[in-house]
Design a protein around this motif. Sequence first.
Motif, PDB file in Angstrom:
ATOM      1  N   ASN A 127      55.070  27.039 -16.086  1.00 50.65           N
ATOM      2  CA  ASN A 127      54.615  28.423 -16.262  1.00 50.65           C
ATOM      3  C   ASN A 127      55.809  29.301 -16.650  1.00 50.65           C
ATOM      4  OD1 ASN A 127      52.775  30.632 -16.126  1.00 50.65           O
ATOM      5  ND2 ASN A 127      53.486  31.106 -14.052  1.00 50.65           N
ATOM      6  N   LYS A 128      55.556  30.541 -16.990  1.00 51.60           N
ATOM      7  CA  LYS A 128      56.579  31.522 -17.379  1.00 51.60           C
ATOM      8  C   LYS A 128      57.384  31.032 -18.588  1.00 51.60           C
ATOM      9  CE  LYS A 128      57.264  32.953 -12.551  1.00 51.60           C
ATOM     10  NZ  LYS A 128      58.154  33.595 -11.593  1.00 51.60           N
ATOM     11  N   VAL A 182      48.587  38.512  -5.526  1.00 52.95           N
ATOM     12  CA  VAL A 182      49.719  37.927  -6.253  1.00 52.95           C
ATOM     13  C   VAL A 182      50.991  38.256  -5.476  1.00 52.95           C
ATOM     14  CG1 VAL A 182      51.066  37.997  -8.392  1.00 52.95           C
ATOM     15  CG2 VAL A 182      48.589  38.116  -8.484  1.00 52.95           C
ATOM     16  N   GLY A 183      51.861  37.288  -5.346  1.00 50.77           N
ATOM     17  CA  GLY A 183      53.135  37.550  -4.680  1.00 50.77           C
ATOM     18  C   GLY A 183      53.097  37.251  -3.201  1.00 50.77           C
ATOM     19  N   GLN A 191      56.080  25.500  -5.455  1.00 51.91           N
ATOM     20  CA  GLN A 191      56.953  26.433  -4.767  1.00 51.91           C
ATOM     21  C   GLN A 191      56.453  27.874  -4.907  1.00 51.91           C
ATOM     22  OE1 GLN A 191      60.709  25.846  -6.655  1.00 51.91           O
ATOM     23  NE2 GLN A 191      61.769  27.317  -5.353  1.00 51.91           N
ATOM     24  N   ARG A 208      48.131  25.152  -1.426  1.00 50.79           N
ATOM     25  CA  ARG A 208      49.302  25.522  -2.241  1.00 50.79           C
ATOM     26  C   ARG A 208      50.582  24.926  -1.691  1.00 50.79           C
ATOM     27  NH1 ARG A 208      48.363  31.687  -4.234  1.00 50.79           N
ATOM     28  NH2 ARG A 208      46.192  31.415  -4.853  1.00 50.79           N
ATOM     29  N   ASP A 226      57.615  32.356 -21.240  1.00 55.26           N
ATOM     30  CA  ASP A 226      58.286  33.510 -21.860  1.00 55.26           C
ATOM     31  C   ASP A 226      59.722  33.667 -21.340  1.00 55.26           C
ATOM     32  OD1 ASP A 226      56.641  34.109 -19.446  1.00 55.26           O
ATOM     33  OD2 ASP A 226      57.665  36.051 -19.552  1.00 55.26           O
ATOM     34  N   LEU A 227      60.047  33.020 -20.242  1.00 56.87           N
ATOM     35  CA  LEU A 227      61.406  33.148 -19.689  1.00 56.87           C
ATOM     36  C   LEU A 227      62.349  32.025 -20.137  1.00 56.87           C
ATOM     37  CD1 LEU A 227      60.679  34.283 -15.993  1.00 56.87           C
ATOM     38  CD2 LEU A 227      61.066  35.694 -18.026  1.00 56.87           C
ATOM     39  N   GLY A 269      56.446  31.640  -5.806  1.00 58.11           N
ATOM     40  CA  GLY A 269      57.093  32.422  -6.857  1.00 58.11           C
ATOM     41  C   GLY A 269      56.964  31.856  -8.260  1.00 58.11           C
ATOM     42  N   VAL A 270      56.408  30.657  -8.397  1.00 62.12           N
ATOM     43  CA  VAL A 270      56.309  30.053  -9.728  1.00 62.12           C
ATOM     44  C   VAL A 270      55.134  30.621 -10.536  1.00 62.12           C
ATOM     45  CG1 VAL A 270      57.492  27.892  -9.175  1.00 62.12           C
ATOM     46  CG2 VAL A 270      55.020  28.071  -8.820  1.00 62.12           C
ATOM     47  N   ALA A 272      51.977  30.582 -19.823  1.00 58.84           N
ATOM     48  CA  ALA A 272      52.590  31.794 -19.280  1.00 58.84           C
ATOM     49  C   ALA A 272      51.443  32.635 -18.760  1.00 58.84           C
ATOM     50  CB  ALA A 272      53.368  32.542 -20.348  1.00 58.84           C
ATOM     51  N   ALA A 273      51.521  32.974 -17.485  1.00 57.79           N
ATOM     52  CA  ALA A 273      50.394  33.671 -16.867  1.00 57.79           C
ATOM     53  C   ALA A 273      50.503  35.178 -17.009  1.00 57.79           C
ATOM     54  CB  ALA A 273      50.301  33.311 -15.389  1.00 57.79           C
ATOM     55  N   ARG A 274      51.663  35.653 -17.465  1.00 59.26           N
ATOM     56  CA  ARG A 274      51.829  37.108 -17.547  1.00 59.26           C
ATOM     57  C   ARG A 274      51.086  37.639 -18.757  1.00 59.26           C
ATOM     58  NH1 ARG A 274      57.248  39.948 -15.989  1.00 59.26           N
ATOM     59  NH2 ARG A 274      56.166  39.817 -14.007  1.00 59.26           N
ATOM     60  N   SER A 291      49.434  32.238  -8.043  1.00 61.70           N
ATOM     61  CA  SER A 291      48.423  33.310  -7.906  1.00 61.70           C
ATOM     62  C   SER A 291      48.144  33.931  -9.256  1.00 61.70           C
ATOM     63  CB  SER A 291      48.906  34.418  -6.977  1.00 61.70           C
ATOM     64  OG  SER A 291      49.424  33.894  -5.812  1.00 61.70           O
ATOM     65  N   SER A 292      49.188  34.144 -10.050  1.00 56.37           N
ATOM     66  CA  SER A 292      49.005  34.781 -11.354  1.00 56.37           C
ATOM     67  C   SER A 292      48.130  33.918 -12.254  1.00 56.37           C
ATOM     68  CB  SER A 292      50.360  35.006 -12.030  1.00 56.37           C
ATOM     69  OG  SER A 292      51.228  35.668 -11.158  1.00 56.37           O
TER      70      SER A 292
HETATM   71  P1  GDP Z   1      53.076  32.209  -6.502  1.00 61.97           P
HETATM   72  O1  GDP Z   1      53.934  32.505  -5.313  1.00 61.97           O
HETATM   73  O2  GDP Z   1      53.333  30.853  -7.055  1.00 61.97           O
HETATM   74  O3  GDP Z   1      51.630  32.471  -6.282  1.00 61.97           O
HETATM   75  O4  GDP Z   1      53.574  33.216  -7.673  1.00 61.97           O
HETATM   76  P2  GDP Z   1      52.975  34.613  -8.123  1.00 61.97           P
HETATM   77  O5  GDP Z   1      51.748  34.432  -8.936  1.00 61.97           O
HETATM   78  O6  GDP Z   1      52.901  35.504  -6.944  1.00 61.97           O
HETATM   79  O7  GDP Z   1      54.099  35.109  -9.139  1.00 61.97           O
HETATM   80  C1  GDP Z   1      55.426  35.381  -8.752  1.00 61.97           C
HETATM   81  C2  GDP Z   1      56.017  36.362  -9.755  1.00 61.97           C
HETATM   82  O8  GDP Z   1      56.126  35.763 -11.041  1.00 61.97           O
HETATM   83  C3  GDP Z   1      55.183  37.609  -9.921  1.00 61.97           C
HETATM   84  O9  GDP Z   1      56.058  38.716  -9.989  1.00 61.97           O
HETATM   85  C4  GDP Z   1      54.482  37.399 -11.258  1.00 61.97           C
HETATM   86  O10 GDP Z   1      54.181  38.607 -11.915  1.00 61.97           O
HETATM   87  C5  GDP Z   1      55.510  36.594 -12.030  1.00 61.97           C
HETATM   88  N1  GDP Z   1      54.918  35.741 -13.062  1.00 61.97           N
HETATM   89  C6  GDP Z   1      53.842  34.929 -12.950  1.00 61.97           C
HETATM   90  N2  GDP Z   1      53.578  34.302 -14.114  1.00 61.97           N
HETATM   91  C7  GDP Z   1      54.521  34.726 -14.994  1.00 61.97           C
HETATM   92  C8  GDP Z   1      54.793  34.413 -16.368  1.00 61.97           C
HETATM   93  O11 GDP Z   1      54.137  33.623 -17.028  1.00 61.97           O
HETATM   94  N3  GDP Z   1      55.889  35.011 -16.925  1.00 61.97           N
HETATM   95  C9  GDP Z   1      56.659  35.889 -16.240  1.00 61.97           C
HETATM   96  N4  GDP Z   1      57.697  36.437 -16.868  1.00 61.97           N
HETATM   97  N5  GDP Z   1      56.423  36.197 -14.946  1.00 61.97           N
HETATM   98  C10 GDP Z   1      55.378  35.637 -14.338  1.00 61.97           C
END
Ligand code: GDP
Length: 354
Positions: free
Chosen positions: A163-164, A242-243, A222, A277, A166-167, A224-225, A194-196, A228-229
């Motif tokens: 995921n992410k 989320v978070g 883990q 999770r 974009d980073l 923060g990955v 990328a979930a954002r 939830s998003s």
């Molecule tokens: P969880 O702990 O695995 O459920 O992670 P969360 O969904 O709470 O996301 C943790 C952080 O990562 C949040 O601030 C999200 O907005 C951010 N995030 C989630 N997906 C992406 C993505 O695809 N790209 C970016 N840049 N940030 C993301």
Amino acid sequence: MAKRRLNKQQQWRIEKIQAERTQRAARKERSIDRQLEASELGDEQAGLVIAHFGQQLDVEAREGERAGKVLRCYARANVGNLVTGDRVVWRPAADDTGVIVARQERASLLQRPDNFGQLKPVAANIDHIILVIAPEPEPHHNLIDRYLVAAEITEIPAVILLNKCDLINDRNREQLETLLARYQALDYPVVRTAARPGTGAPEDNPEFEALVRDRTSVFVGQSGVGKSSIIQTLLPNESLRVGGLSESTGKGTHTTTTARLFHLATGGDLIDSPGIREFGLWHMTPQEIEQGFREIRPLIGHCKFRNCRHQGEPGCAIEAAAADGRISPARMQSFRRILYDMAEQQARGLGVVE
Ligand code: GDP
Ligand code: ZN
């Protein structure tokens, strides 16, 4: 895990509570049986357990005029344990309730140990475990391997979802690609997303959509990955936080929230709970760890010594495989590290006095 000794009075209270519970359950059972005998129940039909609350279950009707409707059901005692994802046979009762009379055979069962180390079923009929990783927080291959070992033990196929995306940048690209290539070489599928919003959300990502379509998925990984998003993009109408949904404490996890099954707009289902999770983050035995490394499993029993610890003993089949490249250095390091961590954890656990 220290067991506190209870004094006589506490013990008496607990026994009393348990006796009352047993009586209540027996009364309920008798009432269900009476209804069954009096034929107050409708015809048998197929259902799907979508949530589970102690004695009661939410069952979605799968056929007939009620198809799609959710009913609060009790299960007859002879049905055995039931979990979210179970396919059942149920009979309608009064006031939109029902009685579960049978459970269909399970294609898979996700289990996790409770606080006493006993395996407890959590969800059934899961098709694959989607292990989410991201450029941030930086993936640790030991942790990835720990999740994969747990998936292997459960015998549910695992997929890695990066995921992410974009980073990804020039600083982390090479490291990430090396890591992913290592798992692909072991036949773990890798999918990227990328979930954002605005960064190619899952709904515009055909590869990701194909991954979850027409299957039952769970997301693990883990904190923060982005689990939830991702789930939020799949279920825009559910208000999931989320978070940090995780309820883990420094002492281990105490998860009370039930697993729930959701239908996805794309077709396919998702089962989610805080406990799911955190799948995989519990104690594993050295035997389970050996079994859980795909490339090590075929070597089990081939070491010269039956009690080989794979730490420099002569004739060690695992070290031989590591030396000639059949096991990658990273996976070997991870194997040793997980063995070591588990031994440490156990040693600490035994020493704890509360
Ligand atoms: P969880 O702990 O695995 O459920 O992670 P969360 O969904 O709470 O996301 C943790 C952080 O990562 C949040 O601030 C999200 O907005 C951010 N995030 C989630 N997906 C992406 C993505 O695809 N790209 C970016 N840049 N940030 C993301
Ligand atoms: Zn060995």
